[in-house]
Design an enzyme around this catalytic site. Structure first.
Site, PDB file in Angstrom:
ATOM      1  N   GLU A  36     -28.119 -35.901 -11.404  1.00 56.67           N
ATOM      2  CA  GLU A  36     -26.933 -35.453 -11.062  1.00 56.67           C
ATOM      3  C   GLU A  36     -26.621 -36.209  -9.712  1.00 56.67           C
ATOM      4  O   GLU A  36     -27.241 -36.351  -8.803  1.00 56.67           O
ATOM      5  CB  GLU A  36     -26.781 -33.980 -10.679  1.00 56.67           C
ATOM      6  N   ARG A 110     -16.249 -21.996 -11.765  1.00 49.12           N
ATOM      7  CA  ARG A 110     -16.975 -23.088 -12.087  1.00 49.12           C
ATOM      8  C   ARG A 110     -18.550 -23.004 -11.427  1.00 49.12           C
ATOM      9  O   ARG A 110     -19.365 -23.157 -11.934  1.00 49.12           O
ATOM     10  CB  ARG A 110     -16.300 -24.388 -12.016  1.00 49.12           C
ATOM     11  N   TYR A 216      -5.228 -17.101 -15.724  1.00 45.18           N
ATOM     12  CA  TYR A 216      -6.098 -15.681 -16.313  1.00 45.18           C
ATOM     13  C   TYR A 216      -6.851 -15.110 -14.889  1.00 45.18           C
ATOM     14  O   TYR A 216      -7.254 -15.982 -13.971  1.00 45.18           O
ATOM     15  CB  TYR A 216      -6.931 -16.211 -17.262  1.00 45.18           C
ATOM     16  N   ASP A 296     -17.306 -34.373 -22.420  1.00 45.34           N
ATOM     17  CA  ASP A 296     -16.467 -35.275 -21.917  1.00 45.34           C
ATOM     18  C   ASP A 296     -16.410 -36.770 -22.221  1.00 45.34           C
ATOM     19  O   ASP A 296     -15.551 -37.374 -22.706  1.00 45.34           O
ATOM     20  CB  ASP A 296     -15.883 -35.039 -20.535  1.00 45.34           C
TER      21      ASP A 296
END
Ligand SMILES: Cc1cc2nc3c(=O)[nH]c(=O)nc-3n(C[C@H](O)[C@H](O)[C@H](O)COP(=O)(O)OP(=O)(O)OC[C@H]3O[C@@H](n4cnc5c(N)ncnc54)[C@H](O)[C@@H]3O)c2cc1C
Length: 409
Positions: A36, A110, A216, A296
């Site tokens: 990462e 997230r 939401y 993605d």
């Protein structure tokens, strides 16, 4: 730094797909290393919606209970006229959703999702602050090169490095991002501050010809509301980046004269960034040699169905299963089988996602009236949502795309 280490499977990107894949592989006996580029796994100020098609898999990966503690399940799915606030359609999605689709539909931070996933993977399997700059095919392995000069070699490399994937660019030889014609602002607000908002714990779309607002509730106690305000501005994206700084005052222009619940929500946060909503055209082949794309990186599309992360998680099941089936031998047949399983499904969801904006942003007139009348019916839910959420990659039930024809103008 200039070091080389060797691993069996390397995943580039500790995002939602990369971390979920590490768990899926472990279930089948393979420990992967995740690389990462950021120094910390936290996306502050952003939320994500997870639906049953992915939550069922997160249950298999052993993280459902931990996620349930930090997630909120919406009470209803509601469509409203953005200007008058009139309810156009309401479908209860509390317990009935879980009973029908076999898992919850959640809103969560997230950062919470990444925390639960990364703790389950184990930080000892995740190499932070490693920006992958290139790949090199070297016989029976691939070398992953990083900006700090270090290298990792692996038998299998998975590019789970998101919508702006370096691995995809390496595979295609060019950057193929396309602007969707819509941009967005997003924000998170305390629910109790939204005094004008009816049904604060529902997932709601406020609809109009210049854009729409989706929001939401989220977090373990539903104490915050996440919104994404999407508008038809600008017509073309000429900026270099996908996210650009903007003046706070720009946010209200597409929603001038809209219902007070909408304007109050937008005014409650200072907006400093505008997101170009980009997509990647479908590609036939998701792999090259020992390198394969996931999430993605393979199929970025616009977020109007809230499905990008969910599709990445669906991918993990198919890829882990196919890799396990080749028992450490040449991974190409596994990549072929994985792509064959995932291509039609992700294309259908991508197409449906693009169509949502077209339908929600219809100009005033007979087509918009016909849409409004349909939104209140069960058929709307069945045709546009149920087939996405009911899908189960564990049994490859196949797709039922429902009504994919755009409402014509
Ligand atoms: C405004 C907005 C709202 C959205 N809302 C939803 C929603 O409600 N529900 C939903 O399902 N989806 C939603 N999406 C889509 C969703 O965010 C993505 O589809 C999802 O995050 C994709 O997961 P991924 O693992 O493929 O990529 P990501 O989660 O983007 O992870 C990619 C990772 O790779 C790392 N990386 C990138 N390049 C490198 C490199 N060179 N070297 C090392 N690491 C690298 C990145 O730092 C990142 O951690 C939304 C998207 C947007 C823009």
């Amino acid at each position: 730094m200039s070091q080389t280490s060797h691993d069996d499977v390397v995943i580039i990107g500790a995002g939602i797909g990369g971390l979920a894949l590490a768990l899926a592989l472990r279930q089948r006996g393979t420990e992967a290393t995740v690389i990462e580029r950021t120094s910390e796994l936290r996306e502050v100020g952003a939320a994500v919606g997870l639906s049953a098609n992915a939550v069922k898999l997160l249950r298999e990966y052993g993280v459902e209970d931990a996620l349930a503690k930090v997630s909120w399940a919406p009470t209803d799915l509601i469509f409203r006229n953005g200007r008058t606030g009139e309810t156009l359609g309401r479908t209860p999605v509390g317990l009935t959703y879980r009973e029908r689709f076999g898992a919850d539909w959640w809103g969560l931070h997230r950062a919470d999702l990444q925390k639960v996933l990364s703790e389950a993977v184990g930080m000892d399997r995740i190499l932070l602050s490693r920006n992958v700059t290139g790949l090199r095919e070297e016989g029976d392995h691939v070398a992953v090169e990083m900006a700090d000069g270090s290298r990792v070699t692996a038998r299998v490399v998975v590019g789970a490095d998101g919508a702006r994937s370096t691995v995809r660019r390496w595979m295609l030889g060019h950057d193929d991002a396309v602007y969707s014609g819509r941009s967005g602002f997003r924000g998170i607000i305390r629910t109790e501050d939204l005094t004008e908002l009816p049904d604060p714990h529902a997932l709601q779309f406020w609809v109009g010809p210049t854009g729409h607002l989706l929001h939401y509730a989220m977090g373990g106690d539903g104490s915050h509301v996440n919104f994404l305000a999407v508008s038809r501005e600008p017509q073309e994206w000429t900026e270099q980046g996908w996210v650009v700084p903007v003046e706070d005052s720009a946010k209200l222009a597409p929603f001038a004269g809209w219902h007070p619940a909408v304007t109050q929500m937008l005014e409650a946060v200072e907006v400093t960034q505008q997101w170009a909503l980009m997509r990647r055209p479908p590609i036939r082949t998701w792999h090259r040699g020992r390198v394969v794309l996931l999430g993605d990186a393979a199929h970025a599309f616009v977020p109007h169905h809230g499905q990008g992360a969910n599709q990445s998680i669906e991918d993990t099941w198919a890829l882990a299963e196919e890799l396990a089936a080749v028992h450490g031998r040449d991974p190409e047949p596994a990549f072929e089988a994985y792509t064959a399983r995932r291509r039609a499904r992700t294309r259908a969801v991508a197409f449906a996602s693009a169509q949502v904006a077209e339908v929600l942003h219809l100009p005033d007139g007979p087509q918009a009236q016909a849409r409004d009348a349909l939104m209140g019916t069960q058929q709307w839910f069945e045709d546009r949502l149920a087939w996405v959420h009911a899908y189960d990659p564990r049994v490859d039930t196949g797709i039922r795309p429902g009504s994919l024809a755009p409402v014509s103008r």
